[in-house]
Structures are given as C-alpha cells and as structure tokens.
Design an enzyme around this catalytic site. Sequence first.
Site, short mmCIF file in Angstrom:
data_model
loop_
_atom_site.label_atom_id
_atom_site.label_comp_id
_atom_site.label_asym_id
_atom_site.label_seq_id
_atom_site.Cartn_x
_atom_site.Cartn_y
_atom_site.Cartn_z
N GLY A 8 14.12 -7.20 -4.72
CA GLY A 8 13.50 -8.32 -4.02
C GLY A 8 13.00 -9.38 -4.99
O GLY A 8 11.81 -9.43 -5.27
N GLY A 13 8.38 -10.74 -6.72
CA GLY A 13 9.28 -9.95 -7.55
C GLY A 13 9.59 -10.62 -8.87
O GLY A 13 9.60 -9.98 -9.93
N LYS A 176 -7.59 -7.53 2.05
CA LYS A 176 -6.49 -8.50 1.97
C LYS A 176 -5.91 -8.78 3.36
O LYS A 176 -5.58 -9.92 3.68
CB LYS A 176 -5.39 -8.01 1.04
CG LYS A 176 -4.28 -9.05 0.94
CD LYS A 176 -3.24 -8.78 -0.08
CE LYS A 176 -2.23 -9.93 -0.10
NZ LYS A 176 -1.10 -9.70 -1.00
N SER A 246 2.52 -17.78 3.22
CA SER A 246 3.91 -17.33 3.32
C SER A 246 4.40 -17.26 4.76
O SER A 246 5.59 -17.47 5.03
CB SER A 246 4.09 -15.97 2.63
OG SER A 246 3.31 -14.97 3.26
#
Length: 296
Positions: A8, A13, A176, A246
């Site tokens: 990934g 990554g 998180k 994201s």
Amino acid sequence: MANIVIIGPGAVGLSVGAALIDAGHQVVFAARQAFAQLKVANAGEMAPRRRVSVVTVPEALTPADWVLLCVKAHQVEGAKAWLDATVGPHTRVAILQNGVEHRERVTPVVPAGTVLVPVVVDIPAGRSAPGVAEWRGRAGVLTADTPEGQDFCALFTGSFVTARPTPDYVSENWKKLCVNAPGGAILALTGQTMQVFHQPGIAAIARAILSECVAVGRAEGADLPDDLIDTQMARFMAATPDDTNSMYDDRAAGRETEWDARNAVIARKGRLHGIPTPVSDLIVPLLAAQKVGVPG
C-alpha cells in the site's frame, strides 16, 4: 537490517517506507503501479534522494521479516495475494490503518498464528504522485507495549518517524477514532472543508458523533478523559478553514471512503454493549450510499 515489504504505497506507506530506508533497512514496495523515484519530505523541505525497490506482481516476492499493511481498512481483502506471497512462518505483520478493528480485519487473510501488530498512525500526509508524498509537521506511530510492538518501534531508530510503544494502546486507538469519526463523516457528507463546522447545526452533529464514540470506546475499555469532547470540538472549530481529511479527499476523488472503519464501527460495537448510537445509525447508511461512481 530487516527485510521489509510495504503493501500500500499511499501517503502513509510511502512515508513510513522512506523512514525505514533512512533507518538502514531493505525496503520493497508492493504496488500495482511501478514508480522509479521515492520523494518523501516534510512540507516545505527538499526530499532527499532514496533508492527505491518496487514490485508489481506478488509472484516476484518472498516472505519478509516484516510486512507493513498500509492499505485502507476496506482494501484488506484486495491485498490478500500480496500477503500470501510475503507472510511466512516467521513474518510479523504490522497493520497501519484507521479504525479499531485491526486484528478482526486482518486475521482472516493471513496464516493462523501470524504475529499481528496493530499500529496507531499519526502522520498527516498526502500523496501527489506515485512515489511522491509530503508529511506535515509530525510523523509518529504507536503500538502496544509488547515485545513485538517494541521491535516494530525499534525499526524506526534513526529516522524522521517517532515510534513508541504505549501501555494503553486501546485508549490511544479510540482517541484517534474520536478525531476521525466526526471529522471524516462531516466532510464526506457535506463535500466541504473544515469551514463547514461553522455552519448552523454542523458542530452539534459532530459533537453527537463524538459523544457516541466516547461512550462506546469507554465500554470497550478505553480510558477517555471527561474533557475529551470539549477539547476535540475546540480543535475542530479552530482548524484552518481550507483543511481537509482523507475521507474528504477520497470522496472528492471518487474513491470509496473508510465509512465502515470510522463510523459503522461505533454503531456495531454500540449494539454489542447495548449503547444507543442514533446519530451514527443515521449517518452510516448515508455514507455507505456514497459508492464510487455515485454522484454526490
């Protein structure tokens, strides 16, 4: 020196891969698309030259010392061929993903008995092209304070990534999620940047999602402070208006989002504990309906 495969090569990554190269390890990127250069740097800085090794077919790989699974949670099944090729009897698999179900998602796609190391990632980063990424201001990873977690963190010694084991991984993981669940859902559903939090009613929805996340996280054993909700809401409201996340970026690009790992998990685990999650129950079908190719 460890033999490491990164599955990934997205923003995370590429970032951790670059750090591991800096630390002196042998790193191979498993990618569907080859790239000839690796340019990773902190925002505003010049990327150093790094030699890169990229493999585009699983058959060209052999079992590694470590495999870092950096695909998104809903992409785990699609990574199975890579895992089949790279996970051997002595391979350890670190799972660098959002959400709180790392083990549940990966256990079915690796051999029984494989050592899994869930990782909380704090690397705000973006990928602008294959092999090119920029991280912004901080780069950190957390693991449970176990022998394998300590070994994983030691891999980053001498690199720009701060890696540390924590005695309370469950709490850090849910903290998180308390950031990801409200922010990602609000931006994905509205199609707007962080300025949308100042629109009427939006902050109240975010607070409700956050409250459900805290309640379910505590039921799961997370030690979440009483001021977490107010503190996180203040951060949302103080964010730069043009900031994204994201979920927003994936939705804008027509990619599937991490709605299941970030939001459906709250409703799913809430049912297990008998905790009502009415707002999550409402928004999850809306997020799920934002399939790739569906106008939004």
